[in-house]
Motif scaffolding. Structure first.
Motif, PDB file in Angstrom:
ATOM      1  N   PRO A   1       0.760  -1.503  -0.087  1.00 26.09           N
ATOM      2  CA  PRO A   1       0.023  -0.094  -0.045  1.00 26.09           C
ATOM      3  C   PRO A   1       0.767   1.068   0.027  1.00 26.09           C
ATOM      4  CG  PRO A   1      -0.820  -1.700   1.759  1.00 26.09           C
ATOM      5  CD  PRO A   1       0.603  -2.087   1.130  1.00 26.09           C
TER       6      PRO A   1
ATOM      7  N   GLY B   1      -0.516   4.826   1.459  1.00 24.97           N
ATOM      8  CA  GLY B   1      -2.003   5.077   0.875  1.00 24.97           C
ATOM      9  C   GLY B   1      -1.783   5.274  -0.435  1.00 24.97           C
TER      10      GLY B   1
ATOM     11  N   TYR C   1      -2.152   3.181  -4.012  1.00 24.34           N
ATOM     12  CA  TYR C   1      -2.573   1.663  -4.574  1.00 24.34           C
ATOM     13  C   TYR C   1      -1.404   1.476  -5.541  1.00 24.34           C
ATOM     14  CZ  TYR C   1      -6.709   3.496  -2.739  1.00 24.34           C
ATOM     15  OH  TYR C   1      -7.906   3.938  -1.943  1.00 24.34           O
ATOM     16  N   ASN C   2      -0.341   0.827  -5.001  1.00 27.07           N
ATOM     17  CA  ASN C   2       0.949   0.288  -5.939  1.00 27.07           C
ATOM     18  C   ASN C   2       0.659  -0.847  -6.778  1.00 27.07           C
ATOM     19  OD1 ASN C   2       2.273   2.416  -4.771  1.00 27.07           O
ATOM     20  ND2 ASN C   2       3.376   1.432  -3.375  1.00 27.07           N
TER      21      ASN C   2
END
Lengths: 116, 111
Positions: free
Chosen positions: A97, A100, A102-103
């Motif tokens: 994550p 924060g 969204y990888n």
């Protein structure tokens, strides 16, 4: 290592035998997915681990399939009493994550399972 | 549960022609990602879109995210043989939720 690794790369087994497939995610990645891909087909979601939360097992096709993730790192996918229709490439992917965001998912090379 | 549909399933184009694959979600997405899988390889991340109406370009590839954040497209201009592979979209409908992949579009390019 630098990427996601999976072992073995190839597994040939006889119908009815149990198999274990291993995935080593990228260090520090909290999310880990298992997918199954039959020849020329899309990615079939199997199971999802996210940190310490209960895994999402909604994609497991039968109770012969199970997976665990020990210590939030290495994962093992177990298939009991293998059937010929279990033959496929099993892909593992991990992501983080990271603050924060969204990888992306990083995929391993997969394990090609052949059930004779 | 969340579903992601992708069309077409397969496309065979002449080298130099354009190609587009479309992705539609049953729910509003927080973000969408695109991956490419070369024959015999594993999926590799291409790009992520987060904002409504977002458009991003990577050389001959153009990615769009719909205004309602429920659909997306990937357009390749003047395809080359190196573009061959399967293109997957993948969407997530909330933080911490799992990424859901479309079925993929297989692209073949005739030289």
């Amino acid at each position: 290592g630098a990427g996601v690794s999976q072992s073995p790369s190839n597994k040939v087994t006889e119908k009815g035998k149990d198999v274990e497939l291993r995935c080593d995610p990228i260090s520090g990645h909290t999310a880990l997915y298992w997918y199954r891909q039959s020849l020329g087909q899309g990615l079939e979601f199997l199971i999802y681990f996210q940190g310490n939360s209960a895994p999402d097992k909604s994609g497991l096709p039968s109770d012969r399939f199970s997976a665990e993730r020990t210590g939030g790192s290495v994962s093992t996918l177990t298939i009991q009493r293998t059937q010929q229709e279990d033959s496929a490439v099993y892909l593992c992917a991990s992501s983080s994550p990271g603050g924060g965001l969204y990888n992306e998912q990083f995929f391993g090379p997969g394990t090609r399972l052949t059930v004779l | 549960g969340q579903q992601v549909m992708q069309i077409p399933q397969y496309q065979h184009v002449q080298e130099g022609e354009d190609f587009t694959t479309y992705c539609n979600s049953s729910t509003t997405l927080s973000n969408i990602q695109w991956y490419k899988q070369r024959p015999g390889g594993h999926p590799v991340f291409l790009i992520q879109l987060v904002k409504s109406g977002e458009v991003k370009k990577q050389k001959r590839l153009t990615f769009q995210f719909g205004e309602a954040k429920k659909n997306s497209s990937l357009h390749i201009t003047a395809t080359q043989t190196t573009d061959v592979g399967t293109y997957f979209c993948a969407g997530r409908d909330g933080y911490g939720n799992k990424l859901v992949f479309g079925a993929g579009t297989i692209l073949r390019v005739k030289s």
